[in-house]
Design a protein around this motif. Structure first.
Motif, short mmCIF file in Angstrom:
data_model
loop_
_atom_site.label_atom_id
_atom_site.label_comp_id
_atom_site.label_asym_id
_atom_site.label_seq_id
_atom_site.Cartn_x
_atom_site.Cartn_y
_atom_site.Cartn_z
N CYS A 1 -4.49 5.07 -4.25
CA CYS A 1 -5.04 6.27 -3.68
C CYS A 1 -6.25 6.75 -4.49
N LEU A 2 -6.12 6.84 -5.68
CA LEU A 2 -7.16 7.48 -6.55
C LEU A 2 -8.29 6.34 -6.70
N SER A 3 -7.84 5.00 -6.92
CA SER A 3 -9.09 3.90 -6.98
C SER A 3 -9.51 3.72 -5.74
N ALA A 4 -8.92 4.17 -4.35
CA ALA A 4 -9.87 3.91 -3.37
C ALA A 4 -10.67 5.08 -3.22
N ARG A 5 -10.42 6.24 -3.86
CA ARG A 5 -11.43 7.33 -3.66
C ARG A 5 -12.47 6.95 -4.90
N VAL A 6 -12.31 6.39 -6.18
CA VAL A 6 -13.29 6.21 -7.11
C VAL A 6 -14.17 5.08 -6.84
N TYR A 7 -13.68 4.01 -6.47
CA TYR A 7 -14.12 2.51 -6.29
C TYR A 7 -14.55 2.14 -4.84
N GLY A 8 -13.55 2.75 -3.87
CA GLY A 8 -13.52 2.30 -2.35
C GLY A 8 -12.69 1.37 -2.29
N GLY A 9 -12.49 1.28 -0.79
CA GLY A 9 -11.14 0.52 -0.53
C GLY A 9 -11.37 -0.89 -0.62
N HIS A 10 -12.47 -1.51 -0.82
CA HIS A 10 -12.61 -3.04 -0.94
C HIS A 10 -12.60 -3.45 -2.40
N HIS A 11 -12.91 -2.39 -3.34
CA HIS A 11 -12.77 -3.13 -4.88
C HIS A 11 -11.55 -3.57 -5.31
N SER A 12 -11.57 -4.54 -6.11
CA SER A 12 -10.51 -5.33 -6.40
C SER A 12 -9.29 -4.49 -7.11
N TYR A 13 -9.68 -3.27 -7.93
CA TYR A 13 -8.66 -2.72 -8.43
C TYR A 13 -7.58 -1.97 -7.34
N THR A 14 -8.60 -1.44 -6.42
CA THR A 14 -7.80 -0.85 -5.03
C THR A 14 -7.10 -1.89 -4.50
N LYS A 15 -7.31 -2.97 -4.07
CA LYS A 15 -6.96 -4.10 -3.48
C LYS A 15 -5.54 -4.41 -4.15
N THR A 16 -5.72 -4.75 -5.40
CA THR A 16 -4.52 -5.18 -6.26
C THR A 16 -3.28 -4.21 -6.18
N ALA A 17 -3.74 -2.90 -6.16
CA ALA A 17 -2.65 -1.77 -6.26
C ALA A 17 -2.03 -1.81 -4.93
N GLU A 18 -2.76 -1.98 -4.04
CA GLU A 18 -2.20 -1.82 -2.45
C GLU A 18 -1.40 -2.91 -2.32
N VAL A 19 -1.64 -4.42 -2.94
CA VAL A 19 -1.07 -5.36 -2.69
C VAL A 19 0.52 -5.15 -3.37
N LEU A 20 0.41 -4.80 -4.69
CA LEU A 20 1.64 -4.61 -5.46
C LEU A 20 2.66 -3.31 -4.76
N VAL A 21 1.91 -2.45 -4.09
CA VAL A 21 2.74 -1.57 -3.73
C VAL A 21 3.56 -2.15 -2.25
N LYS A 22 2.72 -2.90 -1.55
CA LYS A 22 3.51 -3.50 -0.31
C LYS A 22 4.41 -4.37 -0.60
N ARG A 23 4.06 -5.39 -1.72
CA ARG A 23 5.16 -6.32 -2.16
C ARG A 23 6.06 -5.40 -2.69
N TRP A 24 6.02 -4.76 -3.61
CA TRP A 24 7.28 -3.79 -4.14
C TRP A 24 8.20 -3.15 -3.17
N LYS A 25 7.60 -2.63 -2.19
CA LYS A 25 7.99 -1.92 -1.07
C LYS A 25 8.98 -2.83 0.10
N ASP A 26 8.24 -3.93 0.19
CA ASP A 26 8.98 -5.12 0.77
C ASP A 26 10.16 -5.66 0.18
N VAL A 27 10.29 -5.86 -1.11
CA VAL A 27 11.39 -6.33 -1.89
C VAL A 27 12.41 -5.23 -1.81
N GLN A 28 11.87 -3.70 -2.10
CA GLN A 28 12.97 -2.66 -1.91
C GLN A 28 13.76 -2.83 -0.66
#
Length: 147
Positions: free
Chosen positions: A112-139
């Motif tokens: 969320c903070l990365s999206a605010r700082v870098y934007g939604g298309h930045h690699s930091y934002t996308k990587t964080a979002e991918v990890l959240v989704k992956r971890w939630k799917d596993v849970q």
């Protein structure tokens, strides 16, 4: 000392010597520069990486990363790039320690903070979002929940 530790690390098989140098460097840095100095914090992060590379020291990694994140938040603020990197690193460590709730929560915050700082298309934002989704799917899978 830190450069020599890097050299030991790059030589492979000398992680113990690199760890000892980094521990000594951190001790000296804390004493001479103080706990909140950027070089001391960088030294803590480097030592955390060294511990992580050795395996079996995740608790020590977590403790160092928590301290660095605490100081980064208080001195640099939530949206500083160094703070965001610390959040992501700690989230990964929490995940490795099989603490998924804490990992997901912290990585969501970083995304969320990365999206605010870098934007939604930045690699930091996308990587964080991918990890959240992956971890939630596993849970969900672990808990026997359907999507």
């Amino acid at each position: 000392m830190n450069n020599l530790a890097v050299t030991y690390k790059k030589q492979g098989g000398r992680l113990k010597e690199a760890q000892e140098l980094r521990e000594k460097f951190l001790e000296v840095s804390r004493h001479t520069l103080g706990e909140e100095h950027p070089d001391t914090l960088r030294s803590m992060s480097n030592l955390a990486v060294t511990y992580g590379e050795q395996g079996g020291k995740l608790k020590e990694v977590q403790e160092l990363e928590e301290k660095v994140l605490e100081v980064r938040r208080s001195t640099l603020g939530e949206e500083h790039p160094d703070t965001l990197r610390c959040m992501s690193s700690l989230a990964v460590t929490l995940h490795d320690l099989e603490r998924p709730e804490g990992a997901i929560s912290l990585m969501e915050e970083a995304a969320c903070l990365s999206a605010r700082v870098y934007g939604g298309h930045h690699s930091y934002t996308k990587t964080a979002e991918v990890l959240v989704k992956r971890w939630k799917d596993v849970q969900r899978e672990f808990n026997g929940e359907a999507e």
